[in-house]
Design an enzyme around this catalytic site. Sequence first.
Site, short mmCIF file in Angstrom:
data_model
loop_
_atom_site.label_atom_id
_atom_site.label_comp_id
_atom_site.label_asym_id
_atom_site.label_seq_id
_atom_site.Cartn_x
_atom_site.Cartn_y
_atom_site.Cartn_z
N GLY A 213 0.82 -1.20 0.00
CA GLY A 213 0.00 0.00 0.00
C GLY A 213 0.86 1.25 0.00
CG ASP A 214 0.40 4.08 2.29
OD1 ASP A 214 -0.70 4.58 1.96
OD2 ASP A 214 0.63 3.64 3.41
CD GLU A 215 1.53 -0.04 -3.39
OE1 GLU A 215 1.49 -1.27 -3.36
OE2 GLU A 215 0.51 0.67 -3.31
N GLY A 216 1.44 5.12 -4.18
CA GLY A 216 1.12 6.23 -5.08
C GLY A 216 0.15 5.84 -6.17
N GLY B 148 -3.02 6.26 -6.33
CA GLY B 148 -3.97 7.33 -6.63
C GLY B 148 -3.43 8.31 -7.65
CE LYS B 149 1.28 11.99 -4.98
NZ LYS B 149 0.70 11.28 -3.83
CG ASN C 223 -8.23 1.58 2.63
OD1 ASN C 223 -8.78 2.23 1.76
ND2 ASN C 223 -7.19 0.81 2.39
CG HIS D 168 -6.25 6.64 -4.07
ND1 HIS D 168 -7.05 6.11 -5.05
CD2 HIS D 168 -5.45 5.62 -3.66
CE1 HIS D 168 -6.74 4.83 -5.24
NE2 HIS D 168 -5.78 4.53 -4.40
CB THR D 169 -3.77 12.27 -0.69
OG1 THR D 169 -4.25 11.78 0.56
CG2 THR D 169 -3.67 13.79 -0.62
#
Length: 237
Positions: free
Chosen positions: A12-15, A17-18, A38, A41-42
């Site tokens: 997770g948190d690999e980007g 969403g970007k 959860n 995405h930002t």
Amino acid sequence: MKNIVVVGSQWGDEGKGKIVDWLSEQADVVIRFQGGHNAGHTLVIDGVTYKLRLLPSGIVRKNKISIIGNGVVVDPWALLEEIEEIKSKGVDVNINNFIISEAANLILPFHREMDEIREDAAGKGKIGTTRRGIGPAYEDKVGRRSIRVMDLRSEKNLDQRLESVLVHHNAIRKGLGKKIFEKEQLKSDLLKIAPQILKFSQPVWLKIDEFIVAKVSSVSTRPYRGDTIVVENPFHI
């Protein structure tokens, strides 16, 4: 037509969403196909920060269709809150650009409570769940006792479905020495928000069929639209 699937391969948190946001510029449809609300995405677009937990990343782009598929577990209150939050930043969310699968399963308050109960009982063996009821909701989905978006259409059907799922959950709660979860208040709360959820709901497979029919056949005589679909996954392999 091109279909692009984005799946994380680490923790997770690999980007993701970007990446999905970048791909969505050229896409016609962006689909969220599993997971729950959860960390999410930002996205930062033109200096504006959007935090998406349930809504597909394409929702912040104009002239895109965003879909929540039936593999997603949806906390209806969290979804409505997120829609209002993103609307306050100038993003239009309406029945023409946002669709929820009628077969998507709902995360309900007793799922969140069960998540907390198990996590607290695990002690040092806890896994660090977000305590948002995602895991327990998937258990009910697999166990064929879940409440789906479509169940909100009929009070009688909703009552029967709640009765069934609470037989299961209340048996566990009794065994753990926890208070029984009452049905009537939950049913009332769900019926209150049902119109706000159902207005976005439809059989997603029919909508997707409009985008993927590629040739004339005995099954369909509709022309190929040539749309590009991006499918996003909030989690990892």
